[in-house]
Scaffold this active site. Sequence first.
Site, PDB file in Angstrom:
ATOM      1  N   ARG A  92     -97.241  60.599 -63.822  1.00  0.00           N
ATOM      2  CA  ARG A  92     -97.733  62.015 -63.460  1.00  0.00           C
ATOM      3  C   ARG A  92     -98.156  62.857 -64.270  1.00  0.00           C
ATOM      4  O   ARG A  92     -99.095  63.314 -64.082  1.00  0.00           O
ATOM      5  CB  ARG A  92     -96.482  62.663 -62.946  1.00  0.00           C
ATOM      6  CG  ARG A  92     -96.273  61.087 -60.890  1.00  0.00           C
ATOM      7  CD  ARG A  92     -94.648  61.714 -60.773  1.00  0.00           C
ATOM      8  NE  ARG A  92     -93.963  60.813 -61.913  1.00  0.00           N
ATOM      9  CZ  ARG A  92     -92.689  61.024 -61.973  1.00  0.00           C
ATOM     10  NH1 ARG A  92     -91.797  61.793 -60.349  1.00  0.00           N
ATOM     11  NH2 ARG A  92     -91.677  60.977 -62.581  1.00  0.00           N
ATOM     12  N   SER A 130     -89.219  60.527 -56.900  1.00  0.00           N
ATOM     13  CA  SER A 130     -87.937  60.672 -56.189  1.00  0.00           C
ATOM     14  C   SER A 130     -86.656  61.168 -56.017  1.00  0.00           C
ATOM     15  O   SER A 130     -85.422  61.831 -55.466  1.00  0.00           O
ATOM     16  CB  SER A 130     -87.098  58.920 -55.852  1.00  0.00           C
ATOM     17  OG  SER A 130     -88.066  58.319 -55.839  1.00  0.00           O
TER      18      SER A 130
END
Length: 164
Positions: A92, A130
Amino acid sequence: MAEILAIYPGSFDPITNGHLDLIERGSHLFDRLIVAVLTNLEKDPLFTVAERVEMLQEATRAIPNVAVDTFSGLLVDYARQKQAQVILRGIRAFTDYEYELQMALMNRKLAPDLETVFLMPALSYTYVSSRLVREIFQHGGSVKDLVPALVEERLHQKVFQNKS
Ligand code: PNS
Protein backbone atom coordinates in the site's frame (compact mmCIF):
# COMPACT_ATOMS: atom_id res chain seq x y z
CA MET A 1 1.99 -22.44 -21.57
CA ALA A 2 1.39 -23.87 -18.10
CA GLU A 3 -1.41 -22.40 -16.03
CA ILE A 4 -0.22 -19.97 -13.39
CA LEU A 5 -1.56 -20.52 -9.91
CA ALA A 6 -1.01 -17.74 -7.40
CA ILE A 7 -1.48 -17.84 -3.62
CA TYR A 8 -2.62 -14.68 -1.84
CA PRO A 9 -1.82 -15.37 1.84
CA GLY A 10 -2.80 -13.32 4.86
CA SER A 11 -4.70 -13.01 8.12
CA PHE A 12 -7.77 -11.32 6.59
CA ASP A 13 -9.15 -10.34 10.00
CA PRO A 14 -11.42 -9.21 8.38
CA ILE A 15 -11.23 -8.88 4.59
CA THR A 16 -11.20 -5.21 3.52
CA ASN A 17 -12.03 -3.51 0.24
CA GLY A 18 -8.27 -3.19 -0.25
CA HIS A 19 -7.89 -7.00 -0.11
CA LEU A 20 -10.83 -7.39 -2.47
CA ASP A 21 -9.32 -4.90 -4.90
CA LEU A 22 -6.09 -6.92 -4.90
CA ILE A 23 -7.96 -10.21 -5.37
CA GLU A 24 -9.76 -8.77 -8.40
CA ARG A 25 -6.49 -7.53 -9.90
CA GLY A 26 -4.82 -10.89 -9.22
CA SER A 27 -7.72 -12.80 -10.77
CA HIS A 28 -7.13 -10.95 -14.06
CA LEU A 29 -3.40 -11.67 -14.07
CA PHE A 30 -3.31 -15.34 -13.03
CA ASP A 31 -5.23 -18.38 -14.24
CA ARG A 32 -6.17 -19.33 -10.69
CA LEU A 33 -5.86 -17.54 -7.39
CA ILE A 34 -6.13 -19.12 -3.93
CA VAL A 35 -6.76 -16.75 -1.06
CA ALA A 36 -5.10 -18.58 1.85
CA VAL A 37 -5.95 -17.71 5.45
CA LEU A 38 -3.20 -18.38 8.00
CA THR A 39 -4.70 -20.46 10.83
CA ASN A 40 -1.94 -20.24 13.44
CA LEU A 41 -1.90 -16.50 13.99
CA GLU A 42 0.39 -15.18 16.69
CA LYS A 43 -1.94 -12.25 17.27
CA ASP A 44 -5.34 -12.71 18.88
CA PRO A 45 -7.86 -12.51 16.01
CA LEU A 46 -11.29 -10.85 16.19
CA PHE A 47 -12.86 -13.39 13.81
CA THR A 48 -12.38 -17.15 13.89
CA VAL A 49 -10.76 -18.82 10.87
CA ALA A 50 -14.16 -20.24 9.83
CA GLU A 51 -15.73 -16.77 9.96
CA ARG A 52 -12.89 -15.23 7.97
CA VAL A 53 -13.10 -17.97 5.34
CA GLU A 54 -16.86 -17.56 5.05
CA MET A 55 -16.61 -13.79 4.58
CA LEU A 56 -13.89 -14.24 1.94
CA GLN A 57 -15.98 -16.84 0.14
CA GLU A 58 -19.02 -14.57 0.08
CA ALA A 59 -17.03 -11.53 -1.00
CA THR A 60 -15.30 -13.40 -3.86
CA ARG A 61 -18.26 -15.52 -4.98
CA ALA A 62 -18.61 -13.67 -8.31
CA ILE A 63 -14.97 -14.27 -9.32
CA PRO A 64 -14.83 -17.75 -10.85
CA ASN A 65 -11.07 -18.37 -10.76
CA VAL A 66 -10.70 -17.49 -7.07
CA ALA A 67 -10.83 -20.10 -4.29
CA VAL A 68 -10.47 -19.68 -0.53
CA ASP A 69 -8.44 -22.05 1.63
CA THR A 70 -6.55 -22.17 4.94
CA PHE A 71 -2.97 -23.03 5.73
CA SER A 72 -0.69 -23.46 8.72
CA GLY A 73 3.07 -23.70 8.98
CA LEU A 74 5.34 -22.27 6.34
CA LEU A 75 3.79 -20.50 3.38
CA VAL A 76 6.38 -21.98 1.00
CA ASP A 77 5.41 -25.52 2.07
CA TYR A 78 1.75 -24.77 1.42
CA ALA A 79 2.59 -23.21 -1.96
CA ARG A 80 4.65 -26.28 -2.89
CA GLN A 81 1.85 -28.59 -1.87
CA LYS A 82 -0.54 -26.65 -4.14
CA GLN A 83 2.07 -26.51 -6.94
CA ALA A 84 1.71 -22.73 -7.07
CA GLN A 85 4.24 -20.61 -8.97
CA VAL A 86 3.43 -17.23 -7.43
CA ILE A 87 2.83 -15.61 -4.05
CA LEU A 88 0.75 -12.47 -4.38
CA ARG A 89 1.07 -9.65 -1.84
CA GLY A 90 -0.16 -6.08 -1.75
CA ILE A 91 1.96 -3.05 -1.06
CA ARG A 92 0.00 0.00 0.00
CA ALA A 93 2.65 2.46 1.01
CA PHE A 94 6.37 2.80 1.44
CA THR A 95 6.02 1.61 5.04
CA ASP A 96 4.84 -1.86 3.89
CA TYR A 97 7.90 -2.30 1.74
CA GLU A 98 10.53 -3.31 4.27
CA TYR A 99 8.42 -6.04 5.88
CA GLU A 100 7.26 -7.33 2.51
CA LEU A 101 10.77 -7.31 1.04
CA GLN A 102 12.10 -9.27 4.02
CA MET A 103 9.33 -11.88 3.68
CA ALA A 104 9.71 -12.14 -0.09
CA LEU A 105 13.48 -12.61 0.10
CA MET A 106 13.20 -15.14 2.91
CA ASN A 107 10.57 -17.06 0.97
CA ARG A 108 12.86 -16.96 -2.08
CA LYS A 109 15.71 -18.39 0.02
CA LEU A 110 13.41 -21.20 1.16
CA ALA A 111 11.83 -21.82 -2.26
CA PRO A 112 13.85 -20.26 -5.13
CA ASP A 113 11.31 -21.25 -7.80
CA LEU A 114 8.45 -19.42 -6.16
CA GLU A 115 8.09 -15.78 -7.24
CA THR A 116 6.51 -13.09 -5.07
CA VAL A 117 4.49 -10.61 -7.11
CA PHE A 118 3.51 -7.29 -5.53
CA LEU A 119 0.47 -5.37 -6.66
CA MET A 120 -0.73 -1.98 -5.51
CA PRO A 121 -4.38 -1.56 -4.58
CA ALA A 122 -6.42 1.37 -5.90
CA LEU A 123 -5.21 4.66 -4.46
CA SER A 124 -8.41 5.03 -2.44
CA TYR A 125 -7.50 1.91 -0.41
CA THR A 126 -3.89 2.72 0.36
CA TYR A 127 -4.75 3.70 3.94
CA VAL A 128 -7.08 0.75 4.67
CA SER A 129 -5.94 -2.08 6.92
CA SER A 130 -7.76 -4.80 8.87
CA ARG A 131 -6.22 -3.51 12.09
CA LEU A 132 -7.58 0.01 11.58
CA VAL A 133 -10.97 -1.35 10.52
CA ARG A 134 -11.20 -3.36 13.77
CA GLU A 135 -10.08 -0.41 15.84
CA ILE A 136 -12.43 2.12 14.21
CA PHE A 137 -15.38 -0.23 14.48
CA GLN A 138 -14.72 -1.16 18.10
CA HIS A 139 -14.75 2.53 19.00
CA GLY A 140 -17.99 3.26 17.19
CA GLY A 141 -16.61 4.76 13.96
CA SER A 142 -17.97 4.06 10.49
CA VAL A 143 -16.20 1.49 8.31
CA LYS A 144 -18.54 2.04 5.37
CA ASP A 145 -16.58 2.01 2.08
CA LEU A 146 -13.63 0.32 3.82
CA VAL A 147 -15.05 -3.21 3.91
CA PRO A 148 -17.69 -5.14 1.93
CA ALA A 149 -21.25 -4.65 3.33
CA LEU A 150 -21.36 -8.26 4.53
CA VAL A 151 -18.26 -7.66 6.66
CA GLU A 152 -19.80 -4.54 8.18
CA GLU A 153 -22.78 -6.67 9.20
CA ARG A 154 -20.53 -9.34 10.70
CA LEU A 155 -18.60 -6.68 12.62
CA HIS A 156 -21.87 -5.43 14.10
CA GLN A 157 -22.87 -8.94 15.14
CA LYS A 158 -19.46 -9.74 16.57
CA VAL A 159 -18.81 -6.53 18.49
CA PHE A 160 -22.34 -5.98 19.84
CA GLN A 161 -22.99 -9.67 20.63
CA ASN A 162 -19.72 -9.87 22.52
CA LYS A 163 -20.63 -6.80 24.57
CA SER A 164 -24.02 -8.14 25.72
O1 PNS B 1 -1.93 -10.42 6.44
P1 PNS B 1 -0.61 -10.63 7.10
O2 PNS B 1 -0.83 -10.91 8.57
O3 PNS B 1 0.36 -9.51 6.85
O4 PNS B 1 0.02 -11.97 6.44
C1 PNS B 1 1.27 -12.46 6.85
C2 PNS B 1 1.51 -13.88 6.28
C3 PNS B 1 0.37 -14.80 6.62
C4 PNS B 1 1.63 -13.79 4.78
C5 PNS B 1 2.86 -14.39 6.87
O5 PNS B 1 2.84 -14.22 8.25
C6 PNS B 1 3.13 -15.86 6.55
O6 PNS B 1 3.37 -16.20 5.42
N1 PNS B 1 3.06 -16.72 7.58
C7 PNS B 1 3.26 -18.13 7.44
C8 PNS B 1 4.55 -18.59 8.13
C9 PNS B 1 5.75 -18.36 7.24
O7 PNS B 1 5.87 -18.89 6.16
N2 PNS B 1 6.67 -17.52 7.75
C10 PNS B 1 7.88 -17.16 7.08
C11 PNS B 1 7.65 -15.98 6.16
S1 PNS B 1 9.17 -15.42 5.51
